[in-house]
Design an enzyme around this catalytic site. Structure first.
Site, PDB file in Angstrom:
ATOM      1  N   TYR A  52      -2.974   0.224  80.867  1.00 36.17           N
ATOM      2  CA  TYR A  52      -3.238  -0.698  79.941  1.00 36.17           C
ATOM      3  C   TYR A  52      -4.251  -1.680  80.110  1.00 36.17           C
ATOM      4  O   TYR A  52      -4.163  -2.398  81.313  1.00 36.17           O
ATOM      5  CB  TYR A  52      -1.959  -1.437  79.763  1.00 36.17           C
ATOM      6  CG  TYR A  52      -0.525  -0.633  79.238  1.00 36.17           C
ATOM      7  CD1 TYR A  52      -0.782   0.734  78.583  1.00 36.17           C
ATOM      8  CD2 TYR A  52       0.661  -0.754  79.338  1.00 36.17           C
ATOM      9  CE1 TYR A  52       0.176   1.569  78.230  1.00 36.17           C
ATOM     10  CE2 TYR A  52       1.546  -0.111  78.979  1.00 36.17           C
ATOM     11  CZ  TYR A  52       1.472   1.259  78.269  1.00 36.17           C
ATOM     12  OH  TYR A  52       2.382   2.067  77.696  1.00 36.17           O
ATOM     13  N   ILE A 237      11.746  -1.008  74.722  1.00 35.84           N
ATOM     14  CA  ILE A 237      10.889  -2.002  75.251  1.00 35.84           C
ATOM     15  C   ILE A 237       9.889  -2.491  74.391  1.00 35.84           C
ATOM     16  O   ILE A 237       8.731  -2.305  74.577  1.00 35.84           O
ATOM     17  CB  ILE A 237      10.150  -1.470  76.660  1.00 35.84           C
ATOM     18  CG1 ILE A 237       9.815   0.037  76.108  1.00 35.84           C
ATOM     19  CG2 ILE A 237      11.213  -1.279  77.878  1.00 35.84           C
ATOM     20  CD1 ILE A 237       8.536   0.859  77.085  1.00 35.84           C
ATOM     21  N   LYS A 239       7.287  -4.946  72.673  1.00 38.07           N
ATOM     22  CA  LYS A 239       6.204  -5.924  73.366  1.00 38.07           C
ATOM     23  C   LYS A 239       6.011  -6.943  72.443  1.00 38.07           C
ATOM     24  O   LYS A 239       5.889  -6.877  71.271  1.00 38.07           O
ATOM     25  CB  LYS A 239       4.603  -5.080  73.529  1.00 38.07           C
ATOM     26  CG  LYS A 239       3.555  -5.958  73.966  1.00 38.07           C
ATOM     27  CD  LYS A 239       2.705  -6.405  72.682  1.00 38.07           C
ATOM     28  CE  LYS A 239       1.666  -6.961  73.147  1.00 38.07           C
ATOM     29  NZ  LYS A 239       0.769  -7.080  71.568  1.00 38.07           N
ATOM     30  N   ASN A 249      13.474 -10.969  70.223  1.00 36.86           N
ATOM     31  CA  ASN A 249      14.005  -9.548  70.648  1.00 36.86           C
ATOM     32  C   ASN A 249      14.726  -9.691  71.793  1.00 36.86           C
ATOM     33  O   ASN A 249      15.909  -8.701  71.563  1.00 36.86           O
ATOM     34  CB  ASN A 249      12.539  -8.904  71.386  1.00 36.86           C
ATOM     35  CG  ASN A 249      11.388  -8.793  70.405  1.00 36.86           C
ATOM     36  OD1 ASN A 249      11.633  -8.933  69.266  1.00 36.86           O
ATOM     37  ND2 ASN A 249      10.332  -8.465  70.678  1.00 36.86           N
TER      38      ASN A 249
HETATM   39  N1  LIG Z   1       4.578   5.687  77.597  1.00 38.93           N
HETATM   40  C1  LIG Z   1       3.934   5.642  76.509  1.00 38.93           C
HETATM   41  O1  LIG Z   1       3.168   6.662  76.190  1.00 38.93           O
HETATM   42  C2  LIG Z   1       3.838   4.407  75.783  1.00 38.93           C
HETATM   43  C3  LIG Z   1       3.297   4.376  74.556  1.00 38.93           C
HETATM   44  C4  LIG Z   1       3.153   3.380  73.851  1.00 38.93           C
HETATM   45  C5  LIG Z   1       3.828   2.048  74.219  1.00 38.93           C
HETATM   46  N2  LIG Z   1       4.524   2.212  75.279  1.00 38.93           N
HETATM   47  C6  LIG Z   1       5.163   1.108  75.952  1.00 38.93           C
HETATM   48  O2  LIG Z   1       6.428   0.427  74.951  1.00 38.93           O
HETATM   49  C7  LIG Z   1       5.798  -0.730  74.424  1.00 38.93           C
HETATM   50  C8  LIG Z   1       6.244  -1.201  73.063  1.00 38.93           C
HETATM   51  O3  LIG Z   1       5.425  -0.567  72.150  1.00 38.93           O
HETATM   52  P1  LIG Z   1       4.252  -0.890  71.502  1.00 38.93           P
HETATM   53  O4  LIG Z   1       3.456  -2.134  72.434  1.00 38.93           O
HETATM   54  O5  LIG Z   1       3.372   0.259  71.051  1.00 38.93           O
HETATM   55  O6  LIG Z   1       4.583  -1.473  70.316  1.00 38.93           O
HETATM   56  P2  LIG Z   1       6.134  -2.339  69.652  1.00 38.93           P
HETATM   57  O7  LIG Z   1       6.888  -2.930  70.714  1.00 38.93           O
HETATM   58  O8  LIG Z   1       6.618  -1.390  68.648  1.00 38.93           O
HETATM   59  O9  LIG Z   1       5.237  -3.274  68.740  1.00 38.93           O
HETATM   60  C9  LIG Z   1       4.394  -4.459  69.155  1.00 38.93           C
HETATM   61  C10 LIG Z   1       4.160  -5.112  67.949  1.00 38.93           C
HETATM   62  O10 LIG Z   1       5.260  -5.775  67.516  1.00 38.93           O
HETATM   63  C11 LIG Z   1       4.929  -7.373  67.393  1.00 38.93           C
HETATM   64  N3  LIG Z   1       6.035  -8.067  67.493  1.00 38.93           N
HETATM   65  C12 LIG Z   1       6.656  -8.134  68.796  1.00 38.93           C
HETATM   66  N4  LIG Z   1       8.054  -8.894  68.462  1.00 38.93           N
HETATM   67  C13 LIG Z   1       8.032  -9.263  67.511  1.00 38.93           C
HETATM   68  C14 LIG Z   1       8.980 -10.048  66.575  1.00 38.93           C
HETATM   69  N5  LIG Z   1      10.111 -10.499  67.139  1.00 38.93           N
HETATM   70  N6  LIG Z   1       8.474 -10.347  65.374  1.00 38.93           N
HETATM   71  C15 LIG Z   1       7.526 -10.120  64.755  1.00 38.93           C
HETATM   72  N7  LIG Z   1       6.593  -9.239  65.379  1.00 38.93           N
HETATM   73  C16 LIG Z   1       6.697  -8.806  66.688  1.00 38.93           C
HETATM   74  C17 LIG Z   1       4.062  -7.589  68.510  1.00 38.93           C
HETATM   75  O11 LIG Z   1       3.122  -8.730  68.292  1.00 38.93           O
HETATM   76  P3  LIG Z   1       2.871  -9.824  69.350  1.00 38.93           P
HETATM   77  O12 LIG Z   1       1.957  -9.072  70.409  1.00 38.93           O
HETATM   78  O13 LIG Z   1       2.142 -10.690  68.414  1.00 38.93           O
HETATM   79  O14 LIG Z   1       4.160 -10.450  70.026  1.00 38.93           O
HETATM   80  C18 LIG Z   1       3.244  -6.346  68.430  1.00 38.93           C
HETATM   81  O15 LIG Z   1       1.940  -6.450  67.385  1.00 38.93           O
HETATM   82  C19 LIG Z   1       4.506  -0.966  75.079  1.00 38.93           C
HETATM   83  O16 LIG Z   1       4.033  -1.984  75.032  1.00 38.93           O
HETATM   84  C20 LIG Z   1       4.543  -0.202  76.068  1.00 38.93           C
HETATM   85  O17 LIG Z   1       4.844  -0.906  77.302  1.00 38.93           O
HETATM   86  C21 LIG Z   1       4.629   3.251  76.129  1.00 38.93           C
END
Ligand SMILES: NC(=O)c1ccc[n+]([C@@H]2O[C@H](COP(=O)([O-])OP(=O)(O)OC[C@H]3O[C@@H](n4cnc5c(N)ncnc54)[C@H](OP(=O)(O)O)[C@@H]3O)[C@@H](O)[C@H]2O)c1
Length: 281
Positions: A52, A237, A239, A249
């Site tokens: 990341y 988890i 983000k 969250n």
């Molecule tokens: N192992 C893997 O291959 C893998 C792959 C993908 C992800 N991950 C992990 O999983 C985590 C989460 O997944 P992700 O980052 O892909 O996406 P996500 O958590 O599904 O979505 C993140 C998005 O949602 C927004 N958001 C978060 N809380 C919110 C709320 N309460 N209201 C409105 N919008 C909100 C964030 O905006 P803001 O940033 O503006 O708050 C961001 O744009 C990652 O960060 C990473 O640590 C792991």
């Protein structure tokens, strides 16, 4: 905040934690404040990865958890290109330096790659014996790949499998989740909001979430997160890079849904057919 035992580690880990992919794109001070607010509200499982921001996310996490390391269940990941035995050890040392800590609570292989799994696991074993990681797991592994890890490492070795899981992507429910439940492996669902593709209020599913949320004085996103951790093996988890998002969250961690509400969400976001690449259990 509700907690579940984290697979064979038996550590009590909050069902809602914090992701950090692209957290380095936000203003640094806002990202750190969001992570700290998340910790204050019990989201002490922080997920990061060397990939990341090429280490930038780990550096932000290191700053956010400074002085609070013991509160945190800290997870990082190694990219498969680095995951030879010696490469695993070296990559972990670099992650620890960026995170300004001397141990990880769990270290994951980010996805299956070309280094033999036995090599990576030997690296994990070395790190565990040296006290640099407390547990290890995998990410993006399907059942065949989990079977291979099990055949090398044995029962009780795999702490978790971190996999894609949100309302519009429920493929893990066919085989990966049941396999993990049967083998006491925690399932950490990533991208719970579809990585920015959360069902809008004018969609059929979005209206269902809204109605259930109103009945609980909650929000649709909180309802979604709660659904995603409805079984004891499940963690999520999301983000967030603002304190408001982090607080929203965290609010999912105390929400209780009725069986009827779970069934409504289940029907509104059907899990879909068995993916052809996934064997049935
Ligand atoms: N192992 C893997 O291959 C893998 C792959 C993908 C992800 N991950 C992990 O999983 C985590 C989460 O997944 P992700 O980052 O892909 O996406 P996500 O958590 O599904 O979505 C993140 C998005 O949602 C927004 N958001 C978060 N809380 C919110 C709320 N309460 N209201 C409105 N919008 C909100 C964030 O905006 P803001 O940033 O503006 O708050 C961001 O744009 C990652 O960060 C990473 O640590 C792991």
């Amino acid at each position: 905040m509700r907690h579940h035992p984290f697979g064979p580690t038996r550590r009590d880990v909050p069902v809602v934690g914090q992701g950090t992919w692209y957290i380095d794109s936000a203003q640094r001070s806002a990202a750190i404040a969001a992570l700290r607010r998340g910790l204050d509200l019990g989201m002490t499982h922080i997920d990061t990865a060397e990939m990341y921001g090429n280490g930038a996310a780990e550096q932000i996490v290191g700053e956010a958890i400074a002085g609070r390391r013991e509160e945190v269940f800290l997870v990082s990941k190694i990219v498969p290109q680095h995951a030879s035995r010696s490469g695993t050890i070296a990559a972990c040392e670099k992650s620890l330096a960026r995170l300004k800590t001397d141990y990880l609570d769990c270290y994951l292989l980010h996805w299956p790659g070309s280094h033999p799994l036995g090599e990576t696991i030997a690296g994990f074993d070395h790190l565990q014996r040296a006290g640099k990681i407390r547990a290890w797991g995998v990410s993006n592994f399907d059942v065949d790949e989990l079977e291979e890890v099990l055949s090398i490492a044995g029962d009780g070795a795999i702490a978790c499998n971190q996999v894609l899981y949100h309302l519009q992507e429920r493929a893990i429910e066919h085989a990966v989740l049941p396999w993990c439940e049967a083998h006491d492996v925690a399932v950490v669902g990533y991208s719970p909001f579809g990585h920015g593709d959360f069902p809008g209020p004018r969609t059929t599913g979005g209206r269902v979430l809204q109605e259930i949320a109103e009945a609980h004085n909650a929000t649709p996103r909180q309802v979604a997160l709660r659904f995603l951790v409805r079984r004891p093996a499940l963690f999520t988890i999301p983000k967030a890079s603002t304190v408001e998002h982090a607080a929203e969250n965290a609010g999912a961690g105390d929400l209780r849904l009725t069986e009827a509400e779970i069934a409504r969400i289940d029907a509104a976001f059907p899990r879909g057919p068995v993916p052809s690449s996934l064997p049935m259990l």
